[in-house]
Scaffold this active site. Structure first.
Site, PDB file in Angstrom:
ATOM      1  N   ARG A  35      -2.139  98.335   3.351  1.00 47.16           N
ATOM      2  CA  ARG A  35      -3.078  97.536   4.153  1.00 47.16           C
ATOM      3  C   ARG A  35      -3.117  97.999   5.606  1.00 47.16           C
ATOM      4  O   ARG A  35      -4.179  97.974   6.235  1.00 47.16           O
ATOM      5  CB  ARG A  35      -2.709  96.054   4.080  1.00 47.16           C
ATOM      6  CG  ARG A  35      -3.195  95.438   2.796  1.00 47.16           C
ATOM      7  CD  ARG A  35      -3.106  93.937   2.835  1.00 47.16           C
ATOM      8  NE  ARG A  35      -3.858  93.385   1.723  1.00 47.16           N
ATOM      9  CZ  ARG A  35      -3.614  92.207   1.169  1.00 47.16           C
ATOM     10  NH1 ARG A  35      -2.650  91.449   1.638  1.00 47.16           N
ATOM     11  NH2 ARG A  35      -4.358  91.772   0.163  1.00 47.16           N
ATOM     12  N   LYS A 195      -7.801  84.123 -19.866  1.00 51.52           N
ATOM     13  CA  LYS A 195      -8.366  82.825 -20.235  1.00 51.52           C
ATOM     14  C   LYS A 195      -9.776  82.599 -19.728  1.00 51.52           C
ATOM     15  O   LYS A 195     -10.119  82.995 -18.613  1.00 51.52           O
ATOM     16  CB  LYS A 195      -7.484  81.721 -19.655  1.00 51.52           C
ATOM     17  CG  LYS A 195      -6.141  81.635 -20.330  1.00 51.52           C
ATOM     18  CD  LYS A 195      -5.351  80.497 -19.752  1.00 51.52           C
ATOM     19  CE  LYS A 195      -4.102  80.235 -20.592  1.00 51.52           C
ATOM     20  NZ  LYS A 195      -3.341  79.122 -20.054  1.00 51.52           N
ATOM     21  N   GLY A 352      -7.720  89.906  -9.373  1.00 53.49           N
ATOM     22  CA  GLY A 352      -6.591  89.718 -10.293  1.00 53.49           C
ATOM     23  C   GLY A 352      -5.916  91.013 -10.681  1.00 53.49           C
ATOM     24  O   GLY A 352      -5.613  91.859  -9.833  1.00 53.49           O
ATOM     25  N   GLY A 375      -8.593  87.098  -4.273  1.00 59.73           N
ATOM     26  CA  GLY A 375      -9.287  85.802  -4.266  1.00 59.73           C
ATOM     27  C   GLY A 375     -10.691  85.870  -3.676  1.00 59.73           C
ATOM     28  O   GLY A 375     -11.628  85.257  -4.214  1.00 59.73           O
TER      29      GLY A 375
HETATM   30  P1  AMP Z   1      -6.540  87.860 -15.697  1.00 57.12           P
HETATM   31  O1  AMP Z   1      -5.455  87.681 -14.654  1.00 57.12           O
HETATM   32  O2  AMP Z   1      -7.246  86.618 -16.064  1.00 57.12           O
HETATM   33  O3  AMP Z   1      -7.465  89.006 -15.345  1.00 57.12           O
HETATM   34  O4  AMP Z   1      -5.776  88.249 -17.030  1.00 57.12           O
HETATM   35  C1  AMP Z   1      -5.003  89.390 -17.161  1.00 57.12           C
HETATM   36  C2  AMP Z   1      -4.042  89.193 -18.278  1.00 57.12           C
HETATM   37  O5  AMP Z   1      -4.752  88.998 -19.498  1.00 57.12           O
HETATM   38  C3  AMP Z   1      -3.144  90.366 -18.506  1.00 57.12           C
HETATM   39  O6  AMP Z   1      -1.828  89.969 -18.260  1.00 57.12           O
HETATM   40  C4  AMP Z   1      -3.334  90.710 -19.975  1.00 57.12           C
HETATM   41  O7  AMP Z   1      -2.141  91.010 -20.653  1.00 57.12           O
HETATM   42  C5  AMP Z   1      -3.922  89.444 -20.541  1.00 57.12           C
HETATM   43  N1  AMP Z   1      -4.655  89.671 -21.778  1.00 57.12           N
HETATM   44  C6  AMP Z   1      -5.712  90.470 -21.951  1.00 57.12           C
HETATM   45  N2  AMP Z   1      -6.114  90.458 -23.238  1.00 57.12           N
HETATM   46  C7  AMP Z   1      -5.280  89.628 -23.897  1.00 57.12           C
HETATM   47  C8  AMP Z   1      -5.166  89.188 -25.247  1.00 57.12           C
HETATM   48  N3  AMP Z   1      -6.025  89.628 -26.177  1.00 57.12           N
HETATM   49  N4  AMP Z   1      -4.188  88.323 -25.552  1.00 57.12           N
HETATM   50  C9  AMP Z   1      -3.342  87.891 -24.620  1.00 57.12           C
HETATM   51  N5  AMP Z   1      -3.391  88.257 -23.322  1.00 57.12           N
HETATM   52  C10 AMP Z   1      -4.337  89.118 -22.963  1.00 57.12           C
END
Ligand code: AMP
Length: 404
Positions: A35, A195, A352, A375
């Protein structure tokens, strides 16, 4: 429309610069200067133009003045990065601050103590903002990553003295503008991650803006389930099936095509090198979980991207941290990188785990723009107004010589 350093006659001016130097540190030493290094360009440019550069930034989340959140440890790495001495002020307001500013000569750089030592900062307090504004004659914001917060040093101050976007802020706003505000069509979005529940606003905003919404990761399972699919013991938010169906309906109404995996990689457990197999969507065994999009899906997505001009990407297509469930993310990222290199696709990504996933795929340097803003980038993808950006916006006639 916003003013940039091109519109600022910096010579001899006291310029208050809001940077994001919130770097990781251990035992009083900075452990990653990324940074600081990225912020150096704007600081150097201002100093070379003869400004007196007064830097405001934050470090951690202090509750009042806490020595462990002092920014003094940044002086040395910052001086190294900008290639000139950096003076230090023990506070951002009060006699010490005023004295340190008065001692500056043209081209000098001053780093001030943690702006968050004052609770008024996060309250966007107008009196505190006035005191910060009085330090300078112009304000430059180079901290896009804090632009989703209306704080005194990111929002209120910009309304008190002439305000400009620094080079990092400018690059970010230009990239984001090209990706969603005035993109070349067709536009695709890849949205993955764990999610649906954390990305409802984001999905709702994107379906109204893009031509193709490619959904992967754990969240695709919820969509597959909502459409009557069988997802075994996959991560799946079954209570959000109605929400997923509403997003599908909104997409249809907006002429946005939702693309879900056509094949998937399944395993019995969430573990590195777990025994796995590729199955069609309608053949996910009860005792298995979906951990990645399959090779046919990756090929289909890559082929679709070849027909698009713009791609926005947030979230991995699978459990990218554990091989081999990073395969679809890697394959699609590499295809997008090739299209970027060939000049047919503008690729903007961030938020993320996306930066880590794309770095793992080896395309960090190859996308058009990867935002490290976290964020702020996500809130922008959600279509929210970012207060720090809104405060820089020039509505009609910006009063400078740029002709806006
Ligand atoms: P996010 O922070 O919402 O972008 O989510 C990222 C996380 O989603 C990572 O840690 C991945 O391991 C998880 N992820 C992606 N695909 C899957 C899946 N099919 N089942 C479980 N976790 C997942």
């Amino acid at each position: 429309m916003f003013r940039t350093l091109d519109h600022l006659d910096a010579r001899g001016k006291r310029v208050v610069l809001r940077a994001d130097l919130n770097v990781p540190a251990k035992d009083g030493k900075v452990t990653d200067t990324t940074r600081i290094d990225r912020s150096a360009a704007t600081i150097r440019e201002l100093a070379e133009k003869g400004a007196k550069v007064i830097i405001l930034t934050h470090f951690g989340r202090p509750k009042g003045r806490e020595d462990k959140y002092s920014q003094k440890l940044l002086v040395e790495p910052l001086a190294k990065a900008v290639g000139r001495p950096v003076a230090w002020a023990d506070d951002v307001i009060g006699p010490d601050a005023v004295e340190a500013v008065q001692a500056l000569r043209d081209g000098d750089v001053l780093l001030m103590e943690n702006v968050r030592f004052h609770p008024e900062e996060e309250k966007n307090d107008p009196v505190f903002a006035r005191a910060l504004a009085d330090l300078g004659e112009a304000y430059v914001n180079d901290a896009f990553s804090t632009a989703h917060r209306a704080h005194a040093s990111t929002e209120a101050i910009a309304r008190l003295i002439p305000a400009y976007a620094g080079r990092l802020m400018q690059a970010e706003l230009e990239a984001l503008g090209k990706a969603l505000e005035h993109p070349q069509k067709p536009v695709a979005a890849v949205v993955g991650g764990a999610k649906v529940s954390t990305k409802l606003d984001l999905l709702g905003n994107l379906v109204a803006k893009v031509d193709y919404l490619i959904i992967g990761g754990g969240m695709a399972n919820t969509f597959l389930y909502a459409q009557g699919g069988h997802v075994g013991k996959s991560l799946c938010e079954k209570d959000l099936a109605d929400t997923a169906r509403a997003i599908i309906a909104k997409a249809e109404a907006a002429n946005c095509k939702i693309v879900l995996p056509s094949d998937v990689v399944v395993a019995g457990e969430f573990a590195e090198n777990a025994s796995h197999q590729v199955v069609a969507l309608n053949a996910v065994p009860d005792d298995k979980m979906i951990l990645d999009a399959g090779p046919a899906s990756a090929k289909e997505i890559a082929a679709l991207l070849a027909t698009c001009k713009t791609l926005v990407w947030n979230g991995p297509l699978g459990a990218f941290e554990i091989a081999p469930f990073d395969a679809a993310t890697n394959a699609v990222a590499q295809a997008a990188a090739r299209l970027t290199k060939a000049g047919s696709l503008l690729t903007v990504a961030g938020g993320g785990d996306t930066v880590a996933a794309l770095a793992k795929a080896g395309v960090e340097e190859e996308f058009s723009y990867i935002s490290t803003a976290g964020g702020a980038f996500l809130e922008w993808l959600e279509g929210k107004t970012l207060p720090g950006v809104a405060a820089l916006e020039v509505k009609t006639g910006c009063g400078c010589s740029c002709g806006h």
